[in-house]
Design an enzyme around this catalytic site. Sequence first.
Site, PDB file in Angstrom:
ATOM      1  N   SER A 222       0.838  -1.198   0.000  1.00  0.00           N
ATOM      2  CA  SER A 222       0.000   0.000   0.000  1.00  0.00           C
ATOM      3  C   SER A 222       0.868   1.240   0.000  1.00  0.00           C
ATOM      4  O   SER A 222       1.997   1.227   0.506  1.00  0.00           O
ATOM      5  CB  SER A 222      -0.891   0.029   1.243  1.00  0.00           C
ATOM      6  N   ASP A 223       0.352   2.325  -0.580  1.00  0.00           N
ATOM      7  CA  ASP A 223       0.952   3.611  -0.271  1.00  0.00           C
ATOM      8  C   ASP A 223       0.742   3.833   1.229  1.00  0.00           C
ATOM      9  O   ASP A 223      -0.144   3.238   1.849  1.00  0.00           O
ATOM     10  CB  ASP A 223       0.313   4.728  -1.094  1.00  0.00           C
ATOM     11  N   TRP A 224       1.569   4.698   1.807  1.00  0.00           N
ATOM     12  CA  TRP A 224       1.616   4.797   3.264  1.00  0.00           C
ATOM     13  C   TRP A 224       0.269   5.270   3.836  1.00  0.00           C
ATOM     14  O   TRP A 224      -0.219   6.338   3.485  1.00  0.00           O
ATOM     15  CB  TRP A 224       2.755   5.717   3.654  1.00  0.00           C
ATOM     16  N   ALA A 226      -2.590   3.837   3.189  1.00  0.00           N
ATOM     17  CA  ALA A 226      -3.686   3.698   2.223  1.00  0.00           C
ATOM     18  C   ALA A 226      -4.603   2.517   2.510  1.00  0.00           C
ATOM     19  O   ALA A 226      -5.682   2.430   1.916  1.00  0.00           O
ATOM     20  CB  ALA A 226      -3.126   3.574   0.803  1.00  0.00           C
TER      21      ALA A 226
END
Length: 813
Positions: A222-224, A226
Amino acid sequence: MHDHIEHLLSQLDLEQKVRLVSGSGLWRTCGEAQIGLRPIVLSDGPSGVRGERPFDERDPSVCLPCPSALAATWDEDLMARLTELVATEALRKGARAVLGPTINIHRSPLSGRHFECFSEDPLLTARMAVVYVRTLQSFGISSAPKHYVANDSETDRFTVDVQVDECTLRELYLKPFEYVVSAGAWMLMAAYNSVNGYTMTESPLLSDPLKGEWGFDGVVVSDWTAVRSTETAGRAGTDLAMPGPSAEWGQPLVTAVKEERVPEAAIDDKVRRILRLACRVGAVEGVERAVLAFPNVADSGGLLREAAASSMVLIHNPDELLPLDANDLRRIAVIGPNAERSQIQGGGSAGVTPTYSISALEGIRAAVGQCVEVAHHKGVDVGGTLRPAPTEAFVNLHTGEHGFQVQFLDASGTVVDVENRRATTLIWTLAELSDVKTIEARARFRAPGNGKHTLGVAGRGHYVVEASGEVLIDDFAKPRDDFAAEAPTYLDGELMLNQDQQVDITVKYEVPTTGQIAEIIIALKEPTWPDDESIASSARLAQMADAAIVVVGTTASDESEGADRTTLSLPGRQDDLVYAVAAANPRTVVVVNSGAPILMPWHLDVASVLISWFPGQEFGNALADVLFGAREPNGRLPTTWWNYQDESILPQTCPQDGRLNYTEGIHIGYRTPITVREQPAYPFGHGLGYTTWEYLSIETAEKLDIGQATWVHIQVSNTGRRTGREVVQVYLQRTDSAYQRPRIWLAGFAPVVAQPGEMVEVAVELEARVFEHWSPMSRRWEIEPGTFTVLGGRSAVDLRLHTEITFDSKVVP
């Protein structure tokens, strides 16, 4: 490897497996001693490897040209050598996965992270990205191409729902991801945004096409922050929630599995992928890395200098003022806000603390030495905004060096640690500060000018800033994201000082109790003269010079993660500055120091225009090489530079009612149908260099069979006076199509170097895929029968040769 992964998986209970699918901190995955699994360090990486202490000047990073600059080289061999440098940096910093490259598309030049992406074209993006992925992973370090998918702007980036049709998604935005998966990428990053109603960490696009149709066997990280749900995300294709431990994927996910709301098979698939990645990068005891080669870059500075020069694009030089001959010069005027404080990189998570930085002014002075006088003027103030303060403005009274002494105090007020920092951006993880209640940073400030000096501080939490005992600031800062990616918002206070007057500055900071980081960012705005006076002074300076070099551009606040630009105009009165200098001296060169396109209303009123992008730490040296002819500016534009900021041309980045509609479909950038009025200032693929080229002939196969690639052979001749490099570009066109097509589209390219007067034949490969379109009816790639026009030339507008290729019947690959 499969059997070993299954053996490791069989030894884990549910709690252990769930623990592995989220991180153990900001930049590390979880280890598991029972199976010999070590944590994997992840690092941001589009412009350099930041490591676990991204803003610690005691462990700096090599700063590469921004990705748009790298794409401007159109040079895959150079990209490979630069990626080897990235691998060297990753190993030095202990990282085994680099979060990059960013392969979103230049949908709009207003995008805040435009500089961090390669191009408006999916093929150019894909080819540069594939080289990065293959090269980095050839040294046993994972890439993580990002952000899957349609994360092409920053406004409302956490919540925006991108509405895009399937054809557009497949032909533009998914294509680079398909290429890197085919190249064997070990990781991909899922984006913050939603696409067609699904947030990307829960999107069906993770299953198909990514893991199903394309066969991706790596980790989706995941993006941080997300990952936003337990059950939906737990069932979906995101494998690793970062940072960690994840509140959504901790005990709540264990409970959801036990209550059969999330199948344990979904958790097993995530863990298998994480274990496979760990085996590939050598994070499992008894398992060697997938690749045992080690990078070897002997001269990083020379490579960065070469790359920055190669990326520079000479877009305007009608009277061939460039290259300048230093032997004919007695005095040069170097003017502009970005001359002395050059912008080597954009803002956000792509930024690094560089090992050093050479400004445009420094590079020019070093190149001409004592033989040529170099006069300098800042020109104008860029919008009056605060910028991170130069370290040289402060002196640590305990060491006598530039910077701050930082004391860490516990709840009783006892000093528990001290750091001497040569920086004004100070960031720590809360894990480092478990016993710290407050932080105090002290230094002596010497005023650089007469008048009002504005000091600022940013971060998260409560700050008190004192100047020789007088309170300037006592307030709470507006917090940014929890990993220091978005541009900060400053608190500020004013000091009226005379030049060289000294004051003692103390920053007192209460360490926050929530989140991941603590930070103190010191900013400064120096006294400025009224712009009218500064512009007049700059013009007088230019008038007395043999040549004027005006360095204009943007800042890391203008181009940054977390916000889109609202205008393509240069900040402040830089346009007025260029007009005034050009009127005073017809031998005026404008250097555009920005990561993304800007409007240049003066571009035909100056002698030369050179695009330098955000060129990395060797900016000044590379710029001097190009200005004085030691190197040719080899760059070609990877994106269109427009004459207007017209909504009919430029897709907007502001959502309406939470949705951002990609109504333009496949028609972005050079693919846009344009009228004469809307012709771009400088088209995709444009770049002049220091020689001239004639295109002589084009040949290719007249007919192709199913799935057949072909080669286009183009003869070119160097008709200039010096050796040069040309990028031969091939486009396709289909004017009689039954399907929606772009005006033209890039099908292939190849660079060539030739001596003066030399004729060479260039072979450009056209993959079978470049003829295909996505069929919304059959939901697959097809080739339309009939004739394709093949166009060869120097840019998307300057197409000098053409031929045809025919498919006789409908082909379904």
